[in-house]
Design an enzyme around this catalytic site. Structure first.
Site, PDB file in Angstrom:
ATOM      1  NE  ARG A  36       6.828  -1.107  -3.502  1.00 45.78           N
ATOM      2  CZ  ARG A  36       7.336  -1.578  -2.655  1.00 45.78           C
ATOM      3  NH1 ARG A  36       6.473  -1.381  -2.058  1.00 45.78           N
ATOM      4  NH2 ARG A  36       9.180  -1.878  -2.742  1.00 45.78           N
ATOM      5  NE  ARG A  58      13.575  -9.294  -1.010  1.00 42.65           N
ATOM      6  CZ  ARG A  58      13.045  -7.921  -0.960  1.00 42.65           C
ATOM      7  NH1 ARG A  58      12.707  -8.134   0.323  1.00 42.65           N
ATOM      8  NH2 ARG A  58      12.094  -7.044  -1.704  1.00 42.65           N
ATOM      9  NE  ARG A  74      13.220  -4.357  -5.492  1.00 35.46           N
ATOM     10  CZ  ARG A  74      14.007  -4.589  -4.586  1.00 35.46           C
ATOM     11  NH1 ARG A  74      14.934  -5.401  -4.950  1.00 35.46           N
ATOM     12  NH2 ARG A  74      13.173  -4.112  -3.152  1.00 35.46           N
ATOM     13  CE  LYS A 122       9.712   0.633   2.305  1.00 37.20           C
ATOM     14  NZ  LYS A 122      11.051   0.412   1.125  1.00 37.20           N
ATOM     15  NE  ARG A 155      17.446  -6.386   0.905  1.00 34.79           N
ATOM     16  CZ  ARG A 155      15.688  -5.575   0.807  1.00 34.79           C
ATOM     17  NH1 ARG A 155      15.868  -4.736   2.240  1.00 34.79           N
ATOM     18  NH2 ARG A 155      15.317  -5.318  -0.347  1.00 34.79           N
TER      19      ARG A 155
END
Ligand code: AMP
Length: 213
Positions: free
Chosen positions: A87, A159, A170, A13, A126
């Site tokens: 969400r 992160r 998540r 996204k 990531r």
């Protein structure tokens, strides 16, 4: 044209929003980025959000909705991309109300589909720049110098919520609270199903073709 980019964590996204902002001059409203910026500045909002984000949980609806309301009110006619919001169903309903109130319209909900194993490998690998937010991947897009951002020279880190145990939570939160919104937007005839796998440029071309319909 106003868009909502929808999909699980790691679906792309943020990456696709960056393309859209660059090529189609749209305003990017990412609730995750807004929280991360508040955390960096150690504001009250940031401290509150951190308690939830680090555990992979959702920040309470009223906090998120208030923040998005402020952003939508400051648009002054520019097209927008919503990324990571809504969400939950209460957030989706609040968004509909806000849009009506501000006389704005959501044109399409771009739903990025990516299999779980790809999501997990994208998220665990990531890395992000603490300074400018540039996004890297340890295998597919490493920095030239280890731990240093190619763009601004800032520190490149993982992160806290991209650690493997948090990722599982998540994805579970996505399945339980967010995925049901697919039906919500399908019922509004706004849903565009996009294959989110493969090269980022290829995904962008798919999105462009779909929203031009
Ligand atoms: P993201 O960068 O979109 O993956 O968001 C990172 C984290 O920020 C999420 O795991 C949540 O803790 C929080 N967050 C972002 N957007 C929302 C939202 N719409 N509702 C609740 N929490 C959110």
């Amino acid at each position: 044209m106003n868009l909502l980019l929808f999909g699980p964590p790691g679906a792309g996204k943020g990456t696709q929003s960056t393309f859209l902002v660059e090529k189609l001059d749209m305003r990017h409203i990412s609730t995750g980025d807004l929280f991360r910026s508040a955390m960096k500045n150690n504001t009250e909002l940031g401290q509150k959000a951190k308690q939830y984000m680090d555990k992979g949980q959702l920040v309470p609806d009223e906090i998120v909705i208030g923040m998005v309301e402020e952003k939508l009110k400051s648009l002054s006619g520019q097209s927008f991309i919503l990324d990571g919001f809504p969400r939950t169903e209460p957030q989706a309903k609040a968004l509909d109300q806000l849009l009506t109130q501000l006389d704005l319209k959501l044109d399409w909900v771009v739903s990025l589909n990516v299999p779980d194993e790809t999501l997990i490998s994208r998220l665990t690998g990531r890395r992000v720049c603490k300074g400018c937010g540039a996004v890297y991947h340890v295998d597919s897009k490493p920095t030239q110098k280890s731990g240093v951002c190619d763009v601004c020279g800032g520190e490149v880190i993982q992160r806290a919520d991209d650690k493997e145990d948090v990722i599982k939570d998540r994805l579970e939160v996505y399945r339980k609270s967010t995925a049901p919104l697919i039906d919500y937007y399908q019922a509004q005839n706004k849903l565009l199903d996009i294959d989110g796998t493969g090269a980022t440029e290829a995904v962008f071309e798919r999105i462009k073709a779909a929203v031009a319909k």
